[in-house]
Design an enzyme around this catalytic site. Structure first.
Site, PDB file in Angstrom:
ATOM      1  CG  MET B   1      -1.886  18.416  27.583  1.00 16.03           C
ATOM      2  SD  MET B   1      -2.911  19.003  26.231  1.00 16.03           S
ATOM      3  CE  MET B   1      -1.865  20.227  25.481  1.00 16.03           C
ATOM      4  CB  CYS B   2      -2.029  15.353  32.543  1.00 15.39           C
ATOM      5  SG  CYS B   2      -1.301  13.759  32.091  1.00 15.39           S
TER       6      CYS B   2
END
Lengths: 236, 315
Positions: B1-2
């Site tokens: 996740m970013c």
């Protein structure tokens, strides 16, 4: 007794001054057999997990766009969102009704077991993925892989459906009014018989979507993937 | 996740507030990427013959004035420089290719973070709030900005592994997702002249675009070609000198939302990052389609942005 005395007062929760946790806790504290209560949530501002896990016959009006998993696991409640919704709207709904006035992101109505989800705009990819009894009525279009592995319930699409519609479908029914980019594995078009027209008409009416049932086409499972076929062993 | 955020101001009257509008967007994405953060700001466009470089050096004893003097001698140009935390912004008259060659050869402890006439990239390990503070993001003026909050999955948490990745003159790339064929692609790109600084999959995507465009592809062509050549999950945002582009992979698991008003165009991983922008209540808000290139840029007739029809295919 006047009408205003019979209506419960609306409790307003503004998320600029209350946390999401406080909101959800207050909604969870409603007993399942309580009389109808009314809630209005303001300043949603894209917050995640709003009004999840309700188990009481309340109405919740949410003002603004919401983030992920709004109205998830809903039981009994009637939840209206005046905006767009992020991933996983009304996922795993058990009963009740969720109405979205705007567009939904991916996986709307995923794994839902019951109740009615109405999306007045469009839904993105994977709408109704693995649905297990929920009814989903989308006034606009749905993205790719919608109703993937859908087991039970109905997905109604007033607009177009993206590619791989109903891939690996079980017993859910799909109705599409517009174009279908392509059907997924084991999903086929089926005859629209009188009983389907009647049931779809009732569902559209319940959803408040003013479209004629006869404008829709029906899709369902060819049921060829239900059992292992030894003739196909080489392809696995 | 970013987390990814991008903001492009169509109304130049807002340019003084770029940082003030953009910083809360970046910070809102902290939960999606708390380990590193970075951003590209487009401001102070240099005259044609001049270049802006942002260099980064972790060594506090490194002498930026000595480097500036060395650049003055080597390139026979006046050199302006401004040290910002571990980064140094340099302005000089030189050819981009020559400057790139110089830094590729010179055994210096500093790295080129960005290069162009318009772009400045700043990035560091740490919470987005810390990183934004180190580089005084809130005060930044300019026309547009691209930002990233990183939760590393593929490679080490380092400054060099943070986003945005510079992809040649005034371009940069931020990525949410993971690529599965980056090692093979990295070897191919190295043969085409790309020089890698990290094991990061996103750097491969950035270099891929750079190589494509140096071989003559337009940004749109390079992005559409990426759909064929990159295997994995991605939402990309590419900052360009006069706008930005957005591309999601065909499966589109990685989120993206866009919004537009008469004054600005913005994109983010999640709507909550946009929720504080002025006029967002009445903005057009939509989810970018999978496998579709969106390009927003300054048109010849003023500062209106437009989405180009996605009919351009890879050359």
């Amino acid at each position: 007794m006047s009408a205003s005395e019979t209506l419960p007062t609306t409790r307003v929760v503004d998320l600029r001054s209350s946390t999401v946790r406080e909101l959800n806790q207050a909604l969870h504290d409603l007993p399942p057999d309580a009389a109808l209560s009314r809630w209005e949530v303001r300043s949603a501002a894209g917050e995640h997990a709003l009004a999840v896990g309700i188990n009481a016959p309340c109405t919740v009006e949410i003002k603004g766009h919401v983030g992920y998993y709004c109205a998830g696991m809903n039981k009994h409640a009637e939840i209206t969102i005046h905006g767009n919704a992020g991933t996983g709207l009304a996922e795993n709904m058990m009963s009740g009704r969720v109405v979205l006035r705007g567009n939904a992101s991916q996986s709307a109505g995923a794994t839902g077991r019951g109740g009615l989800l109405v999306i007045e705009g469009d839904a993105a990819a994977r709408c109704g993925i693995s649905m297990k009894g929920i009814d989903i009525v989308v006034r606009g279009s749905v993205g790719h892989l919608s109703a993937f592995m859908a087991q039970r319930g109905r997905l109604v699409v007033g607009g177009d459906a993206g590619s791989a519609l109903g891939d690996s479908l079980y017993e859910a029914q799909i109705f599409v009014r517009g174009q279908v980019t392509d059907l997924g594995a084991d999903c086929i078009e089926k005859e629209m018989r009188a009983e389907h027209l009647e049931a779809l008409g009732a569902l559209l009416e319940a959803a408040g979507v003013n479209l004629p049932a006869r404008a829709f086409r029906r899709y369902g499972s060819a049921r060829t993937l239900y059992h292992f076929n030894v003739d196909h062993a080489d392809t696995y | 996740m970013c987390g990814i955020v991008g903001l492009y101001l169509k109304n130049p009257a807002l340019n003084d507030q770029l940082g003030a509008l953009f910083e809360p967007m970046l910070l809102e994405m902290t939960q999606r990427g708390p380990d590193s953060s970075g951003f590209a700001i487009y401001r102070d466009l240099q005259p044609e013959a001049r270049l802006k470089l942002v260099l980064q050096c972790a060594d506090n004893d490194f002498s930026w004035p000595e480097l500036a003097a060395e650049l003055t001698r080597t390139f026979a140009t006046d050199v302006d420089f401004k040290v910002v935390h571990t980064h140094c912004l340099i302005s000089m008259a030189a050819e981009e290719a020559a400057v790139r060659r110089y830094f590729a050869r010179a055994s210096l402890p500093c790295a080129v973070v960005s290069i162009g006439r318009h772009i400045e990239i700043y990035k560091e390990v740490g919470l987005p709030q810390q990183v934004a503070g180190l580089f005084n993001l809130r005060e930044a003026r300019g026309s547009h900005a691209i930002g990233h909050t990183r939760m590393a999955t593929e490679s080490a948490v380092t400054t060099a592994g943070s986003h945005p990745f510079s992809t040649g003159s005034d371009l940069c790339l931020v990525h949410n997702g993971s690529l599965s064929n980056h090692n093979r692609l990295r070897r191919k790109l190295e043969k085409a002249g790309a020089v890698f600084r990290t094991d990061n999959d996103s750097e491969v995507a950035a270099q891929y675009l750079d190589v494509q465009m140096r071989q003559g592809a337009s940004l749109e062509q390079a992005l559409y070609a990426a759909l064929d050549d990159l295997d994995g999950f991605f939402t990309f945002t590419v900052g360009t000198s006069d706008g930005f582009a957005v591309l999601r992979d065909p499966i589109a698991c990685k989120p993206a939302v866009m919004a537009e008003t008469a004054d600005w165009v913005a994109m983010a991983s999640e709507y909550r990052a946009l929720a504080g922008l002025p006029g967002v209540e009445t903005a057009r808000v939509w989810e970018p389609e999978p496998a579709t290139v969106y390009v927003w840029e300054q048109s010849g007739r003023g500062r209106t942005a437009s989405k180009r029809a996605p009919e351009v295919v890879a050359a």
